[in-house]
Design an enzyme around this catalytic site. Structure first.
Site, PDB file in Angstrom:
ATOM      1  N   HIS A   1      31.625  91.657 105.086  1.00  0.00           N
ATOM      2  CA  HIS A   1      31.017  90.464 105.681  1.00  0.00           C
ATOM      3  C   HIS A   1      31.737  89.930 106.905  1.00  0.00           C
ATOM      4  CE1 HIS A   1      34.283  88.563 103.485  1.00  0.00           C
ATOM      5  NE2 HIS A   1      34.101  87.508 104.240  1.00  0.00           N
TER       6      HIS A   1
HETATM    7  C1  UD1 Z   1      33.218  82.231 105.508  1.00  0.00           C
HETATM    8  C2  UD1 Z   1      34.676  82.186 105.941  1.00  0.00           C
HETATM    9  C3  UD1 Z   1      35.335  83.525 105.660  1.00  0.00           C
HETATM   10  C4  UD1 Z   1      35.120  83.960 104.226  1.00  0.00           C
HETATM   11  C5  UD1 Z   1      33.628  83.948 103.919  1.00  0.00           C
HETATM   12  C6  UD1 Z   1      33.353  84.346 102.485  1.00  0.00           C
HETATM   13  C7  UD1 Z   1      35.194  80.758 107.870  1.00  0.00           C
HETATM   14  C8  UD1 Z   1      35.524  80.737 109.300  1.00  0.00           C
HETATM   15  N1  UD1 Z   1      34.810  81.932 107.357  1.00  0.00           N
HETATM   16  O1  UD1 Z   1      32.547  83.164 106.335  1.00  0.00           O
HETATM   17  O2  UD1 Z   1      36.724  83.403 105.897  1.00  0.00           O
HETATM   18  O3  UD1 Z   1      35.676  85.229 104.036  1.00  0.00           O
HETATM   19  O4  UD1 Z   1      33.137  82.617 104.149  1.00  0.00           O
HETATM   20  O5  UD1 Z   1      32.006  84.307 102.210  1.00  0.00           O
HETATM   21  O6  UD1 Z   1      35.282  79.743 107.235  1.00  0.00           O
HETATM   22  N2  UD1 Z   1      25.063  81.369 104.254  1.00  0.00           N
HETATM   23  C9  UD1 Z   1      24.101  81.296 103.286  1.00  0.00           C
HETATM   24  N3  UD1 Z   1      24.408  80.623 102.125  1.00  0.00           N
HETATM   25  C10 UD1 Z   1      25.609  80.023 101.915  1.00  0.00           C
HETATM   26  C11 UD1 Z   1      26.580  80.107 102.927  1.00  0.00           C
HETATM   27  C12 UD1 Z   1      26.291  80.788 104.089  1.00  0.00           C
HETATM   28  O7  UD1 Z   1      23.008  81.809 103.427  1.00  0.00           O
HETATM   29  O8  UD1 Z   1      25.798  79.425 100.838  1.00  0.00           O
HETATM   30  C13 UD1 Z   1      24.743  82.120 105.487  1.00  0.00           C
HETATM   31  C14 UD1 Z   1      24.342  81.209 106.625  1.00  0.00           C
HETATM   32  O9  UD1 Z   1      23.344  81.823 107.335  1.00  0.00           O
HETATM   33  C15 UD1 Z   1      25.591  81.149 107.483  1.00  0.00           C
HETATM   34  C16 UD1 Z   1      26.204  82.533 107.249  1.00  0.00           C
HETATM   35  O10 UD1 Z   1      25.890  82.854 105.890  1.00  0.00           O
HETATM   36  O11 UD1 Z   1      25.313  80.893 108.815  1.00  0.00           O
HETATM   37  C17 UD1 Z   1      27.707  82.545 107.422  1.00  0.00           C
HETATM   38  O12 UD1 Z   1      28.332  81.536 106.616  1.00  0.00           O
HETATM   39  P1  UD1 Z   1      29.707  80.825 107.133  1.00  0.00           P
HETATM   40  O13 UD1 Z   1      30.267  79.927 106.060  1.00  0.00           O
HETATM   41  O14 UD1 Z   1      29.511  80.239 108.474  1.00  0.00           O
HETATM   42  O15 UD1 Z   1      30.663  82.023 107.329  1.00  0.00           O
HETATM   43  P2  UD1 Z   1      30.973  83.245 106.396  1.00  0.00           P
HETATM   44  O16 UD1 Z   1      30.627  84.465 107.144  1.00  0.00           O
HETATM   45  O17 UD1 Z   1      30.389  83.055 105.036  1.00  0.00           O
END
Ligand code: UD1
Length: 379
Positions: free
Chosen positions: A222
């Site tokens: 991811h």
């Molecule tokens: C975040 C963390 C990363 C961690 C990862 C684990 C930061 C900078 N990054 O990255 O260190 O390894 O979480 O998962 O904090 N989304 C959903 N549902 C959710 C959450 C997110 O659909 O419950 C989708 C959204 O479209 C979002 C994308 O996932 O834009 C990315 O989520 P985000 O929390 O921004 O970053 P991660 O890639 O999850």
């Protein structure tokens, strides 16, 4: 007459929950000791809402028996700046209302730095659990979050020796640094028996796959640096498909990755793609795997603790002890290197690992004792 003291502990995103759980449990267990030291200790859990889906958040609270958050900031997804800013604004309000004596942040996600910075600006002491890890990759969002959080934390709890060296090299005074072990492994030890005893039954998707395969690999992917560009993801997927021709691959797919696979026209043929799974399902899958392929931080540690071979699909790791002592292969992102590590492991020549010092399931107890001492000395 005992003095009231409040510790607020921040949980924001999926990898935070397994770190928060043992600290909350240890602080609750330490209430009696606190009382005899004249402290009436309360613990509040603040969920920022960085992750919010059932299978990215709620299931971890249930699996790990974390009490319901006392506050939910409901910030949701967004760009780094907007997410971090929204967490800061909402957390500031919560701090002004609750006035905790200490804020505990864990790991390296946006919620970690946002809450540490907000607390510090309001003059509230900050403790960072999993401090000092460094990938030395200045482009990595988590590296920025880690370095900034460590620079403003009062108490730094470190999982491995490299963390002490890194913090000392950055000028952090020795008296703020504590090598306590790894709270991820506390959670692993606490829950392994639930999985092994059969008390926990896996979800149909995980159970059917794992029972149906004699030998299998588990995959997670991811990191933005691996999945956001087709120039990186397509060749990586080539290596994964090649491995899937030798061994069944189970792949719980992160929402970020699901969107990118679709956008780049990768249909995942040959790999069993399922929705993200909870902690216990993942532990069930990982402990039975012949090999784990991952770009996650936590899985590098969990596989080392379980003695399961791990191929880390990254050019660097902030957890070097898992490579030096554990079962981790830092393969990089070039398909040939990933395939070569997989061949070595699947032909029965995987290196044998050892469990790093203090990864004994007792880290949170050590942290709670230090936090209570620090609150006590402020009386
Ligand atoms: C975040 C963390 C990363 C961690 C990862 C684990 C930061 C900078 N990054 O990255 O260190 O390894 O979480 O998962 O904090 N989304 C959903 N549902 C959710 C959450 C997110 O659909 O419950 C989708 C959204 O479209 C979002 C994308 O996932 O834009 C990315 O989520 P985000 O929390 O921004 O970053 P991660 O890639 O999850």
């Amino acid at each position: 007459m005992s003095e009231k003291r409040l510790i607020a502990i921040v949980a924001g995103a999926r990898p935070n929950f397994m770190k928060v759980a043992p600290v909350v449990h240890a602080l609750h267990a330490g209430r009696e000791a606190a009382r005899s030291a004249g402290i009436d200790l309360r613990v509040s859990i603040v969920h920022t809402g960085q992750h919010y889906d059932e299978n990215m958040s709620d299931i971890f609270f249930r699996d790990l028996r974390i009490p319901k958050p006392d506050r939910h900031l409901e910030v949701g997804s967004g760009s780094h700046a907007s997410q971090t800013a929204r967490i800061m604004v909402a957390f500031e309000e919560a701090l002004l209302a609750d006035r905790p004596d200490l804020v505990v942040v864990v790991g390296d996600v946006n919620s970690t730095i946002a809450c540490a910075l907000t607390a510090r600006k309001l003059g509230v002491k900050v403790a960072h659990v999993e401090a000092g890890l460094r990938s030395f990759d200045a482009e990595m969002p988590e590296e920025i979050n880690r370095k900034l959080t460590d620079a403003i934390s009062d108490l730094l709890f470190v999982t491995e020796e490299s963390g002490i060296r890194n913090l000392r090299a950055e000028g952090v005074p020795a008296e703020r640094i504590f090598l306590v072990g790894n709270v991820m492994i506390d959670t692993l030890k606490r829950n392994l028996s639930r999985v092994e005893s059969g008390e926990f039954s896996p979800s149909p998707a995980v159970g059917e796959f794992c029972r149906g395969a004699r030998r299998y690999a588990a995959l997670t992917l991811h990191r933005p640096s691996n999945v956001d560009s087709p120039d990186t993801l397509l060749p990586l997927w080539g290596a994964i498909s090649e491995i899937a021709r030798r061994i069944p691959v189970l792949f719980p797919v992160h929402p970020r990755t699901r969107a990118k696979l679709q956008a780049f026209g990768i249909d995942g043929t040959g790999v069993t793609m399922i929705d993200p799974v909870g902690y216990l399902d993942m532990l069930y899958a990982v402990r039975g795997a012949a090999v784990v392929l991952t770009d996650s931080g936590g899985l590098q540690e969990e596989t080392t603790a379980l003695g399961v071979p791990c191929i880390t699909i990254r050019e660097n790791t902030e957890r070097p002890v898992t490579v030096e002592l554990g079962t981790n292969y830092l393969a990089g992102t070039k398909p040939e290197a990933i395939l070569s590590a997989a061949r070595e492991i699947l032909s029965g020549k995987a290196k044998r690992g050892a469990v790093p010092p203090l990864w004994d399931g007792e880290a949170a107890g050590r942290i709670a004792a230090i936090l209570l001492r620090s609150l006590g000395s402020a009386l």
